[in-house]
Motif scaffolding. Structure first.
Motif, PDB file in Angstrom:
ATOM      1  N   LEU A  37      20.485  38.812 -13.727  1.00  0.00           N
ATOM      2  CA  LEU A  37      21.381  39.266 -12.669  1.00  0.00           C
ATOM      3  C   LEU A  37      21.632  38.097 -11.738  1.00  0.00           C
ATOM      4  O   LEU A  37      20.703  37.344 -11.420  1.00  0.00           O
ATOM      5  CB  LEU A  37      20.738  40.420 -11.881  1.00  0.00           C
ATOM      6  CG  LEU A  37      21.535  40.953 -10.680  1.00  0.00           C
ATOM      7  CD1 LEU A  37      22.763  41.725 -11.154  1.00  0.00           C
ATOM      8  CD2 LEU A  37      20.665  41.856  -9.817  1.00  0.00           C
ATOM      9  N   ALA A  38      22.874  37.944 -11.301  1.00  0.00           N
ATOM     10  CA  ALA A  38      23.204  36.914 -10.319  1.00  0.00           C
ATOM     11  C   ALA A  38      24.118  37.520  -9.263  1.00  0.00           C
ATOM     12  O   ALA A  38      25.057  38.254  -9.591  1.00  0.00           O
ATOM     13  CB  ALA A  38      23.887  35.715 -10.975  1.00  0.00           C
ATOM     14  N   ILE A  39      23.809  37.231  -8.014  1.00  0.00           N
ATOM     15  CA  ILE A  39      24.633  37.653  -6.886  1.00  0.00           C
ATOM     16  C   ILE A  39      25.121  36.375  -6.206  1.00  0.00           C
ATOM     17  O   ILE A  39      24.319  35.543  -5.789  1.00  0.00           O
ATOM     18  CB  ILE A  39      23.829  38.525  -5.900  1.00  0.00           C
ATOM     19  CG1 ILE A  39      23.322  39.790  -6.605  1.00  0.00           C
ATOM     20  CG2 ILE A  39      24.680  38.877  -4.677  1.00  0.00           C
ATOM     21  CD1 ILE A  39      22.363  40.631  -5.758  1.00  0.00           C
ATOM     22  N   ASP A 118      11.195  36.914 -11.388  1.00  0.00           N
ATOM     23  CA  ASP A 118      11.405  35.714 -10.576  1.00  0.00           C
ATOM     24  C   ASP A 118      12.813  35.745  -9.993  1.00  0.00           C
ATOM     25  O   ASP A 118      13.710  36.435 -10.498  1.00  0.00           O
ATOM     26  CB  ASP A 118      11.202  34.431 -11.395  1.00  0.00           C
ATOM     27  CG  ASP A 118      10.902  33.202 -10.528  1.00  0.00           C
ATOM     28  OD1 ASP A 118      10.648  33.352  -9.311  1.00  0.00           O
ATOM     29  OD2 ASP A 118      10.921  32.079 -11.070  1.00  0.00           O
ATOM     30  N   GLU A 119      12.961  34.979  -8.917  1.00  0.00           N
ATOM     31  CA  GLU A 119      14.232  34.861  -8.213  1.00  0.00           C
ATOM     32  C   GLU A 119      14.468  33.381  -7.936  1.00  0.00           C
ATOM     33  O   GLU A 119      13.547  32.655  -7.579  1.00  0.00           O
ATOM     34  CB  GLU A 119      14.139  35.628  -6.892  1.00  0.00           C
ATOM     35  CG  GLU A 119      15.323  35.462  -5.981  1.00  0.00           C
ATOM     36  CD  GLU A 119      15.098  36.128  -4.625  1.00  0.00           C
ATOM     37  OE1 GLU A 119      15.938  36.934  -4.234  1.00  0.00           O
ATOM     38  OE2 GLU A 119      14.058  35.828  -3.981  1.00  0.00           O
ATOM     39  N   LEU A 120      15.709  32.945  -8.104  1.00  0.00           N
ATOM     40  CA  LEU A 120      16.111  31.594  -7.734  1.00  0.00           C
ATOM     41  C   LEU A 120      17.200  31.732  -6.680  1.00  0.00           C
ATOM     42  O   LEU A 120      18.139  32.510  -6.854  1.00  0.00           O
ATOM     43  CB  LEU A 120      16.648  30.843  -8.957  1.00  0.00           C
ATOM     44  CG  LEU A 120      17.053  29.387  -8.737  1.00  0.00           C
ATOM     45  CD1 LEU A 120      16.799  28.577  -9.995  1.00  0.00           C
ATOM     46  CD2 LEU A 120      18.509  29.269  -8.313  1.00  0.00           C
ATOM     47  N   ARG A 121      17.044  31.002  -5.589  1.00  0.00           N
ATOM     48  CA  ARG A 121      18.034  31.026  -4.516  1.00  0.00           C
ATOM     49  C   ARG A 121      18.523  29.617  -4.243  1.00  0.00           C
ATOM     50  O   ARG A 121      17.743  28.675  -4.227  1.00  0.00           O
ATOM     51  CB  ARG A 121      17.437  31.604  -3.230  1.00  0.00           C
ATOM     52  CG  ARG A 121      17.203  33.091  -3.300  1.00  0.00           C
ATOM     53  CD  ARG A 121      16.668  33.635  -1.995  1.00  0.00           C
ATOM     54  NE  ARG A 121      16.810  35.081  -1.964  1.00  0.00           N
ATOM     55  CZ  ARG A 121      16.961  35.789  -0.862  1.00  0.00           C
ATOM     56  NH1 ARG A 121      16.981  35.180   0.317  1.00  0.00           N
ATOM     57  NH2 ARG A 121      17.089  37.096  -0.920  1.00  0.00           N
ATOM     58  N   GLN A 122      19.835  29.522  -3.999  1.00  0.00           N
ATOM     59  CA  GLN A 122      20.431  28.235  -3.644  1.00  0.00           C
ATOM     60  C   GLN A 122      21.546  28.463  -2.644  1.00  0.00           C
ATOM     61  O   GLN A 122      22.315  29.421  -2.760  1.00  0.00           O
ATOM     62  CB  GLN A 122      21.006  27.542  -4.887  1.00  0.00           C
ATOM     63  CG  GLN A 122      21.618  26.180  -4.578  1.00  0.00           C
ATOM     64  CD  GLN A 122      22.093  25.451  -5.814  1.00  0.00           C
ATOM     65  OE1 GLN A 122      22.316  26.047  -6.855  1.00  0.00           O
ATOM     66  NE2 GLN A 122      22.257  24.148  -5.704  1.00  0.00           N
ATOM     67  N   SER A 123      21.637  27.580  -1.650  1.00  0.00           N
ATOM     68  CA  SER A 123      22.757  27.629  -0.711  1.00  0.00           C
ATOM     69  C   SER A 123      23.776  26.555  -1.100  1.00  0.00           C
ATOM     70  O   SER A 123      23.427  25.524  -1.666  1.00  0.00           O
ATOM     71  CB  SER A 123      22.271  27.414   0.725  1.00  0.00           C
ATOM     72  OG  SER A 123      21.725  26.120   0.889  1.00  0.00           O
ATOM     73  N   PHE A 124      25.033  26.846  -0.803  1.00  0.00           N
ATOM     74  CA  PHE A 124      26.143  25.943  -1.134  1.00  0.00           C
ATOM     75  C   PHE A 124      26.751  25.434   0.167  1.00  0.00           C
ATOM     76  O   PHE A 124      27.195  26.216   1.003  1.00  0.00           O
ATOM     77  CB  PHE A 124      27.199  26.674  -1.961  1.00  0.00           C
ATOM     78  CG  PHE A 124      26.644  27.338  -3.193  1.00  0.00           C
ATOM     79  CD1 PHE A 124      25.778  26.664  -4.041  1.00  0.00           C
ATOM     80  CD2 PHE A 124      26.981  28.640  -3.505  1.00  0.00           C
ATOM     81  CE1 PHE A 124      25.264  27.267  -5.175  1.00  0.00           C
ATOM     82  CE2 PHE A 124      26.484  29.262  -4.639  1.00  0.00           C
ATOM     83  CZ  PHE A 124      25.619  28.566  -5.478  1.00  0.00           C
ATOM     84  N   ALA A 136      19.721  34.496  -8.038  1.00  0.00           N
ATOM     85  CA  ALA A 136      19.641  34.753  -9.481  1.00  0.00           C
ATOM     86  C   ALA A 136      18.279  35.343  -9.808  1.00  0.00           C
ATOM     87  O   ALA A 136      17.263  34.966  -9.213  1.00  0.00           O
ATOM     88  CB  ALA A 136      19.865  33.460 -10.266  1.00  0.00           C
ATOM     89  N   TYR A 137      18.265  36.262 -10.781  1.00  0.00           N
ATOM     90  CA  TYR A 137      17.043  36.994 -11.112  1.00  0.00           C
ATOM     91  C   TYR A 137      16.787  36.983 -12.608  1.00  0.00           C
ATOM     92  O   TYR A 137      17.724  37.025 -13.404  1.00  0.00           O
ATOM     93  CB  TYR A 137      17.156  38.452 -10.623  1.00  0.00           C
ATOM     94  CG  TYR A 137      17.405  38.512  -9.141  1.00  0.00           C
ATOM     95  CD1 TYR A 137      16.344  38.429  -8.245  1.00  0.00           C
ATOM     96  CD2 TYR A 137      18.693  38.586  -8.638  1.00  0.00           C
ATOM     97  CE1 TYR A 137      16.570  38.439  -6.877  1.00  0.00           C
ATOM     98  CE2 TYR A 137      18.925  38.599  -7.271  1.00  0.00           C
ATOM     99  CZ  TYR A 137      17.864  38.522  -6.398  1.00  0.00           C
ATOM    100  OH  TYR A 137      18.090  38.510  -5.052  1.00  0.00           O
TER     101      TYR A 137
END
Length: 198
Positions: A37-39, A118-124, A136-137
């Motif tokens: 899943l991605a938000i 798990d979760e991955l987070r990134q700022s743009f 993202a999960y």
């Protein structure tokens, strides 16, 4: 190891509106790094409030979005957006908790009950501010250091692209509900078949 960033740098259509831009980036991410899943959220650079989410993967789940929103803006936790606007622009839940995700209220109450591991987070961002973020999960397994390395160089590219698309105003991005109150983000679903998750 920067396959995703290379694809964004050479293949992202900068003429797209911000919704289509995020859908294209999500397709690139699915093909290179992978996720369940991605938000993809647009952020107000002054407040870091998110709005106008593009969601790729999983069934329609408004409660997930509401719970993530409540956690982000109302609970003390690791890897929040405010943590991703300085030197660190990307991270994983596993990394932020040093391998013990139970330390995260978001993991315990929102992610684990839905089968996410798990979760991955990134700022743009660009020179003018932070314009968007990825959440993202994975349901099974963890995001690797190589996954993070593929995404990290794309942060500024995606930040500049989002800023430009928002400045052009090709699609509306109201950060509030009809009454003008900050609310859980609007959802724009990615139109592609996706992997299901629990």
């Amino acid at each position: 190891s920067d396959l995703f960033a290379a694809r964004v740098g050479t293949g992202l259509d900068m003429a797209l509106d911000h919704v289509s831009l995020r859908r294209q980036a999500s397709a690139m991410l699915r093909d290179t790094v992978g996720f369940d899943l991605a938000i993809w959220a647009v952020l107000d650079p002054a407040t870091l409030m998110w709005a106008a989410c593009v969601v790729d993967g999983g069934p329609h789940d408004h409660s997930l979005e509401r719970e993530l929103f409540a956690n982000e803006y109302g609970q003390d936790d690791v890897l929040r957006l405010v943590d991703l606007v300085g030197d660190q622009r990307i991270g994983t839940l596993d990394g932020a908790t040093r391998g013990d995700p139970e330390l995260s209220p978001r993991f315990r109450s929102v992610l684990r009950p839905r089968g996410f591991t798990d979760e991955l987070r990134q700022s743009f961002h660009d020179a003018d501010g932070t314009w968007g973020a990825l959440f993202a999960y994975r349901a099974g397994g963890l995001f690797s250091a190589e996954d993070v390395a593929q995404l990290a160089p794309a942060g500024r590219l995606l930040g500049a692209a989002l800023h430009n698309a928002l400045a052009r105003g090709n699609a509306a991005t109201p950060p509030t509900d009809d009454a003008g109150h900050a609310s859980a983000p609007r959802r724009d679903r990615a139109p592609r078949p996706t992997t299901s998750w629990r």
